[in-house]
Enzyme design. Structure first.
Site, PDB file in Angstrom:
ATOM      1  N   GLY A 129      -0.371   4.398   0.105  1.00  0.00           N
ATOM      2  CA  GLY A 129      -1.198   5.518   0.536  1.00  0.00           C
ATOM      3  C   GLY A 129      -2.018   6.093  -0.590  1.00  0.00           C
ATOM      4  O   GLY A 129      -2.590   5.371  -1.407  1.00  0.00           O
ATOM      5  N   ALA A 130      -2.048   7.409  -0.666  1.00  0.00           N
ATOM      6  CA  ALA A 130      -2.842   8.078  -1.686  1.00  0.00           C
ATOM      7  C   ALA A 130      -2.327   7.824  -3.098  1.00  0.00           C
ATOM      8  O   ALA A 130      -3.035   8.074  -4.076  1.00  0.00           O
ATOM      9  CB  ALA A 130      -2.863   9.585  -1.414  1.00  0.00           C
TER      10      ALA A 130
ATOM     11  N   GLY B 283      -1.567   4.835  -4.353  1.00  0.00           N
ATOM     12  CA  GLY B 283      -2.095   3.610  -4.912  1.00  0.00           C
ATOM     13  C   GLY B 283      -1.543   2.368  -4.250  1.00  0.00           C
ATOM     14  O   GLY B 283      -1.094   2.386  -3.103  1.00  0.00           O
TER      15      GLY B 283
ATOM     16  N   SER C 123       0.848  -1.189   0.000  1.00  0.00           N
ATOM     17  CA  SER C 123       0.000   0.000   0.000  1.00  0.00           C
ATOM     18  C   SER C 123       0.884   1.239   0.000  1.00  0.00           C
ATOM     19  O   SER C 123       1.739   1.394   0.868  1.00  0.00           O
ATOM     20  CB  SER C 123      -0.908  -0.009   1.232  1.00  0.00           C
ATOM     21  OG  SER C 123      -1.609   1.204   1.324  1.00  0.00           O
TER      22      SER C 123
ATOM     23  N   GLY D 231      -6.608  -0.152   5.043  1.00  0.00           N
ATOM     24  CA  GLY D 231      -5.704  -1.189   4.573  1.00  0.00           C
ATOM     25  C   GLY D 231      -6.250  -2.583   4.819  1.00  0.00           C
ATOM     26  O   GLY D 231      -6.023  -3.509   4.018  1.00  0.00           O
ATOM     27  N   ASP D 232      -6.974  -2.752   5.916  1.00  0.00           N
ATOM     28  CA  ASP D 232      -7.582  -4.046   6.221  1.00  0.00           C
ATOM     29  C   ASP D 232      -8.695  -4.357   5.230  1.00  0.00           C
ATOM     30  O   ASP D 232      -8.856  -5.506   4.790  1.00  0.00           O
ATOM     31  CB  ASP D 232      -8.132  -4.037   7.649  1.00  0.00           C
ATOM     32  CG  ASP D 232      -7.104  -3.532   8.650  1.00  0.00           C
ATOM     33  OD1 ASP D 232      -5.905  -3.819   8.470  1.00  0.00           O
ATOM     34  OD2 ASP D 232      -7.506  -2.834   9.599  1.00  0.00           O
TER      35      ASP D 232
END
Length: 319
Positions: A229-230, A232, A227, A258-259
């Site tokens: 973040g913003a 992608g 991940s 994220g989960d």
């Protein structure tokens, strides 16, 4: 059936307000109480999407009983190890402008007997699927380890899951992640900071993330779902590598996003670009919901997700 393992679960209390003023009395506009912990959130997202799931976790005290009741109220099967300590309570303060302040409690310390009992439930996970008339396809081991569990605990969990015939997804960080790589988890899901910590160098571009994910694969991980973040998400596997992003108009809360992404990935098969699309759609939906609310199929917009094998290696990452 997907079984989740959450060694350090929580109750998550979220307060929403306009602006947080430190040192002053702040009045919440809304508040909510959700079952918490990474694996717990994965089970909640899977249940919302119509998948069968069992949550395995240690529970203690009044907060543990409430957490169990909340999960069962959402239709989630619970297999718990009773512990002497109290299940922790975490607090999040979400401001209207998108800022989020979190206070996570350290949680109880598990005794050697409690640790062993939790690990035994990992070994016995296949029977939860047999009880439901289906096999267990995935075990998802998620979150920090509580006091009393050594970093190698997750590595042993991976070995026991594989011995039982299930694939295993691992979402943790630090020494626990590093120690588990040699056991060859089927997928690991670090974020940018966790990926950088695991390889011991900063992640400044998408290409840096690709290289770091490749290193984790060389050390044992079969797939890396990273991940960013913003910016992608990135999936690096033997079959290929893909990068994807999903537009989000307004971020309301990123707790559990994220989960939700991991739940989407596993629910869509746990491999390939189609699973990456599902992960991104779930994550994008989750950040637009309050607290740690998990998205339902009605919240998803997979058509807005863009996934490509033409990875923009030189693209700088924000933040």
């Amino acid at each position: 059936m997907i079984v989740t393992i959450t060694p350090n679960p929580s109750l998550d209390r979220t307060y929403e307000l306009g602006t947080l003023t430190p040192g002053e009395v702040n009045r919440a506009e809304h508040d909510r109480l959700d079952p918490g912990g990474k694996g717990v959130n994965v089970s909640r997202a899977l249940t919302a999407a119509g998948h069968r799931t069992t949550a395995v976790l240690p529970l203690g005290g009044p907060s543990g009983r409430l957490l169990r009741d909340l999960l069962r109220g959402q239709g989630i099967d619970v297999e718990a190890v009773a512990i002497s300590g109290d299940t922790r309570i975490n607090v999040s303060i979400a401001e209207r402008g998108g800022s989020l302040t979190k206070v996570n409690a350290v949680g109880p310390e598990l005794s050697p007997a409690e640790s062993a009992a939790l690990l035994e439930l990992v070994r016995e996970a296949q029977k939860f699927g047999d009880r439901a008339g289906t096999g267990v396809e995935w075990l998802a081991c998620c979150g920090s380890l509580p006091r009393g569990l050594e970093p190698e605990w997750y590595a042993e969990s991976v070995a026991r899951a594989h011995a039982g015939g299930a694939r295993i997804a691992l979402d943790t960080s630090g020494p626990a992640l590093v120690a588990a790589l040699a056991a060859r988890p089927d997928v690991v899901k670090p974020n940018r900071e966790e990926l950088a910590e695991a390889v011991g160098r900063p992640i400044a571009t998408v290409g840096d993330a690709v290289d770091a994910a490749g290193e984790l694969r060389e050390r044992g991980a079969q797939q890396v779902l990273a991940s960013l973040g913003a910016d992608g998400m990135l999936l690096v596997a033997e079959e290929g590598s893909w990068f994807g992003s999903a537009p989000v108009a307004v971020v309301r809360s990123d707790v559990g996003a994220g989960d939700a992404s991991l739940a989407g990935f596993l629910g869509a098969g746990g491999t390939g670009p189609g699973a990456l699309v599902a992960a991104l759609a779930h994550g994008a939906a989750a950040v637009q919901l309050p607290g740690s609310a998990m998205p339902t199929p009605a919240d998803l917009d997979p058509a807005a997700v863009v996934v490509t094998a033409d990875i923009p290696l030189e693209r700088p990452l924000r933040g």
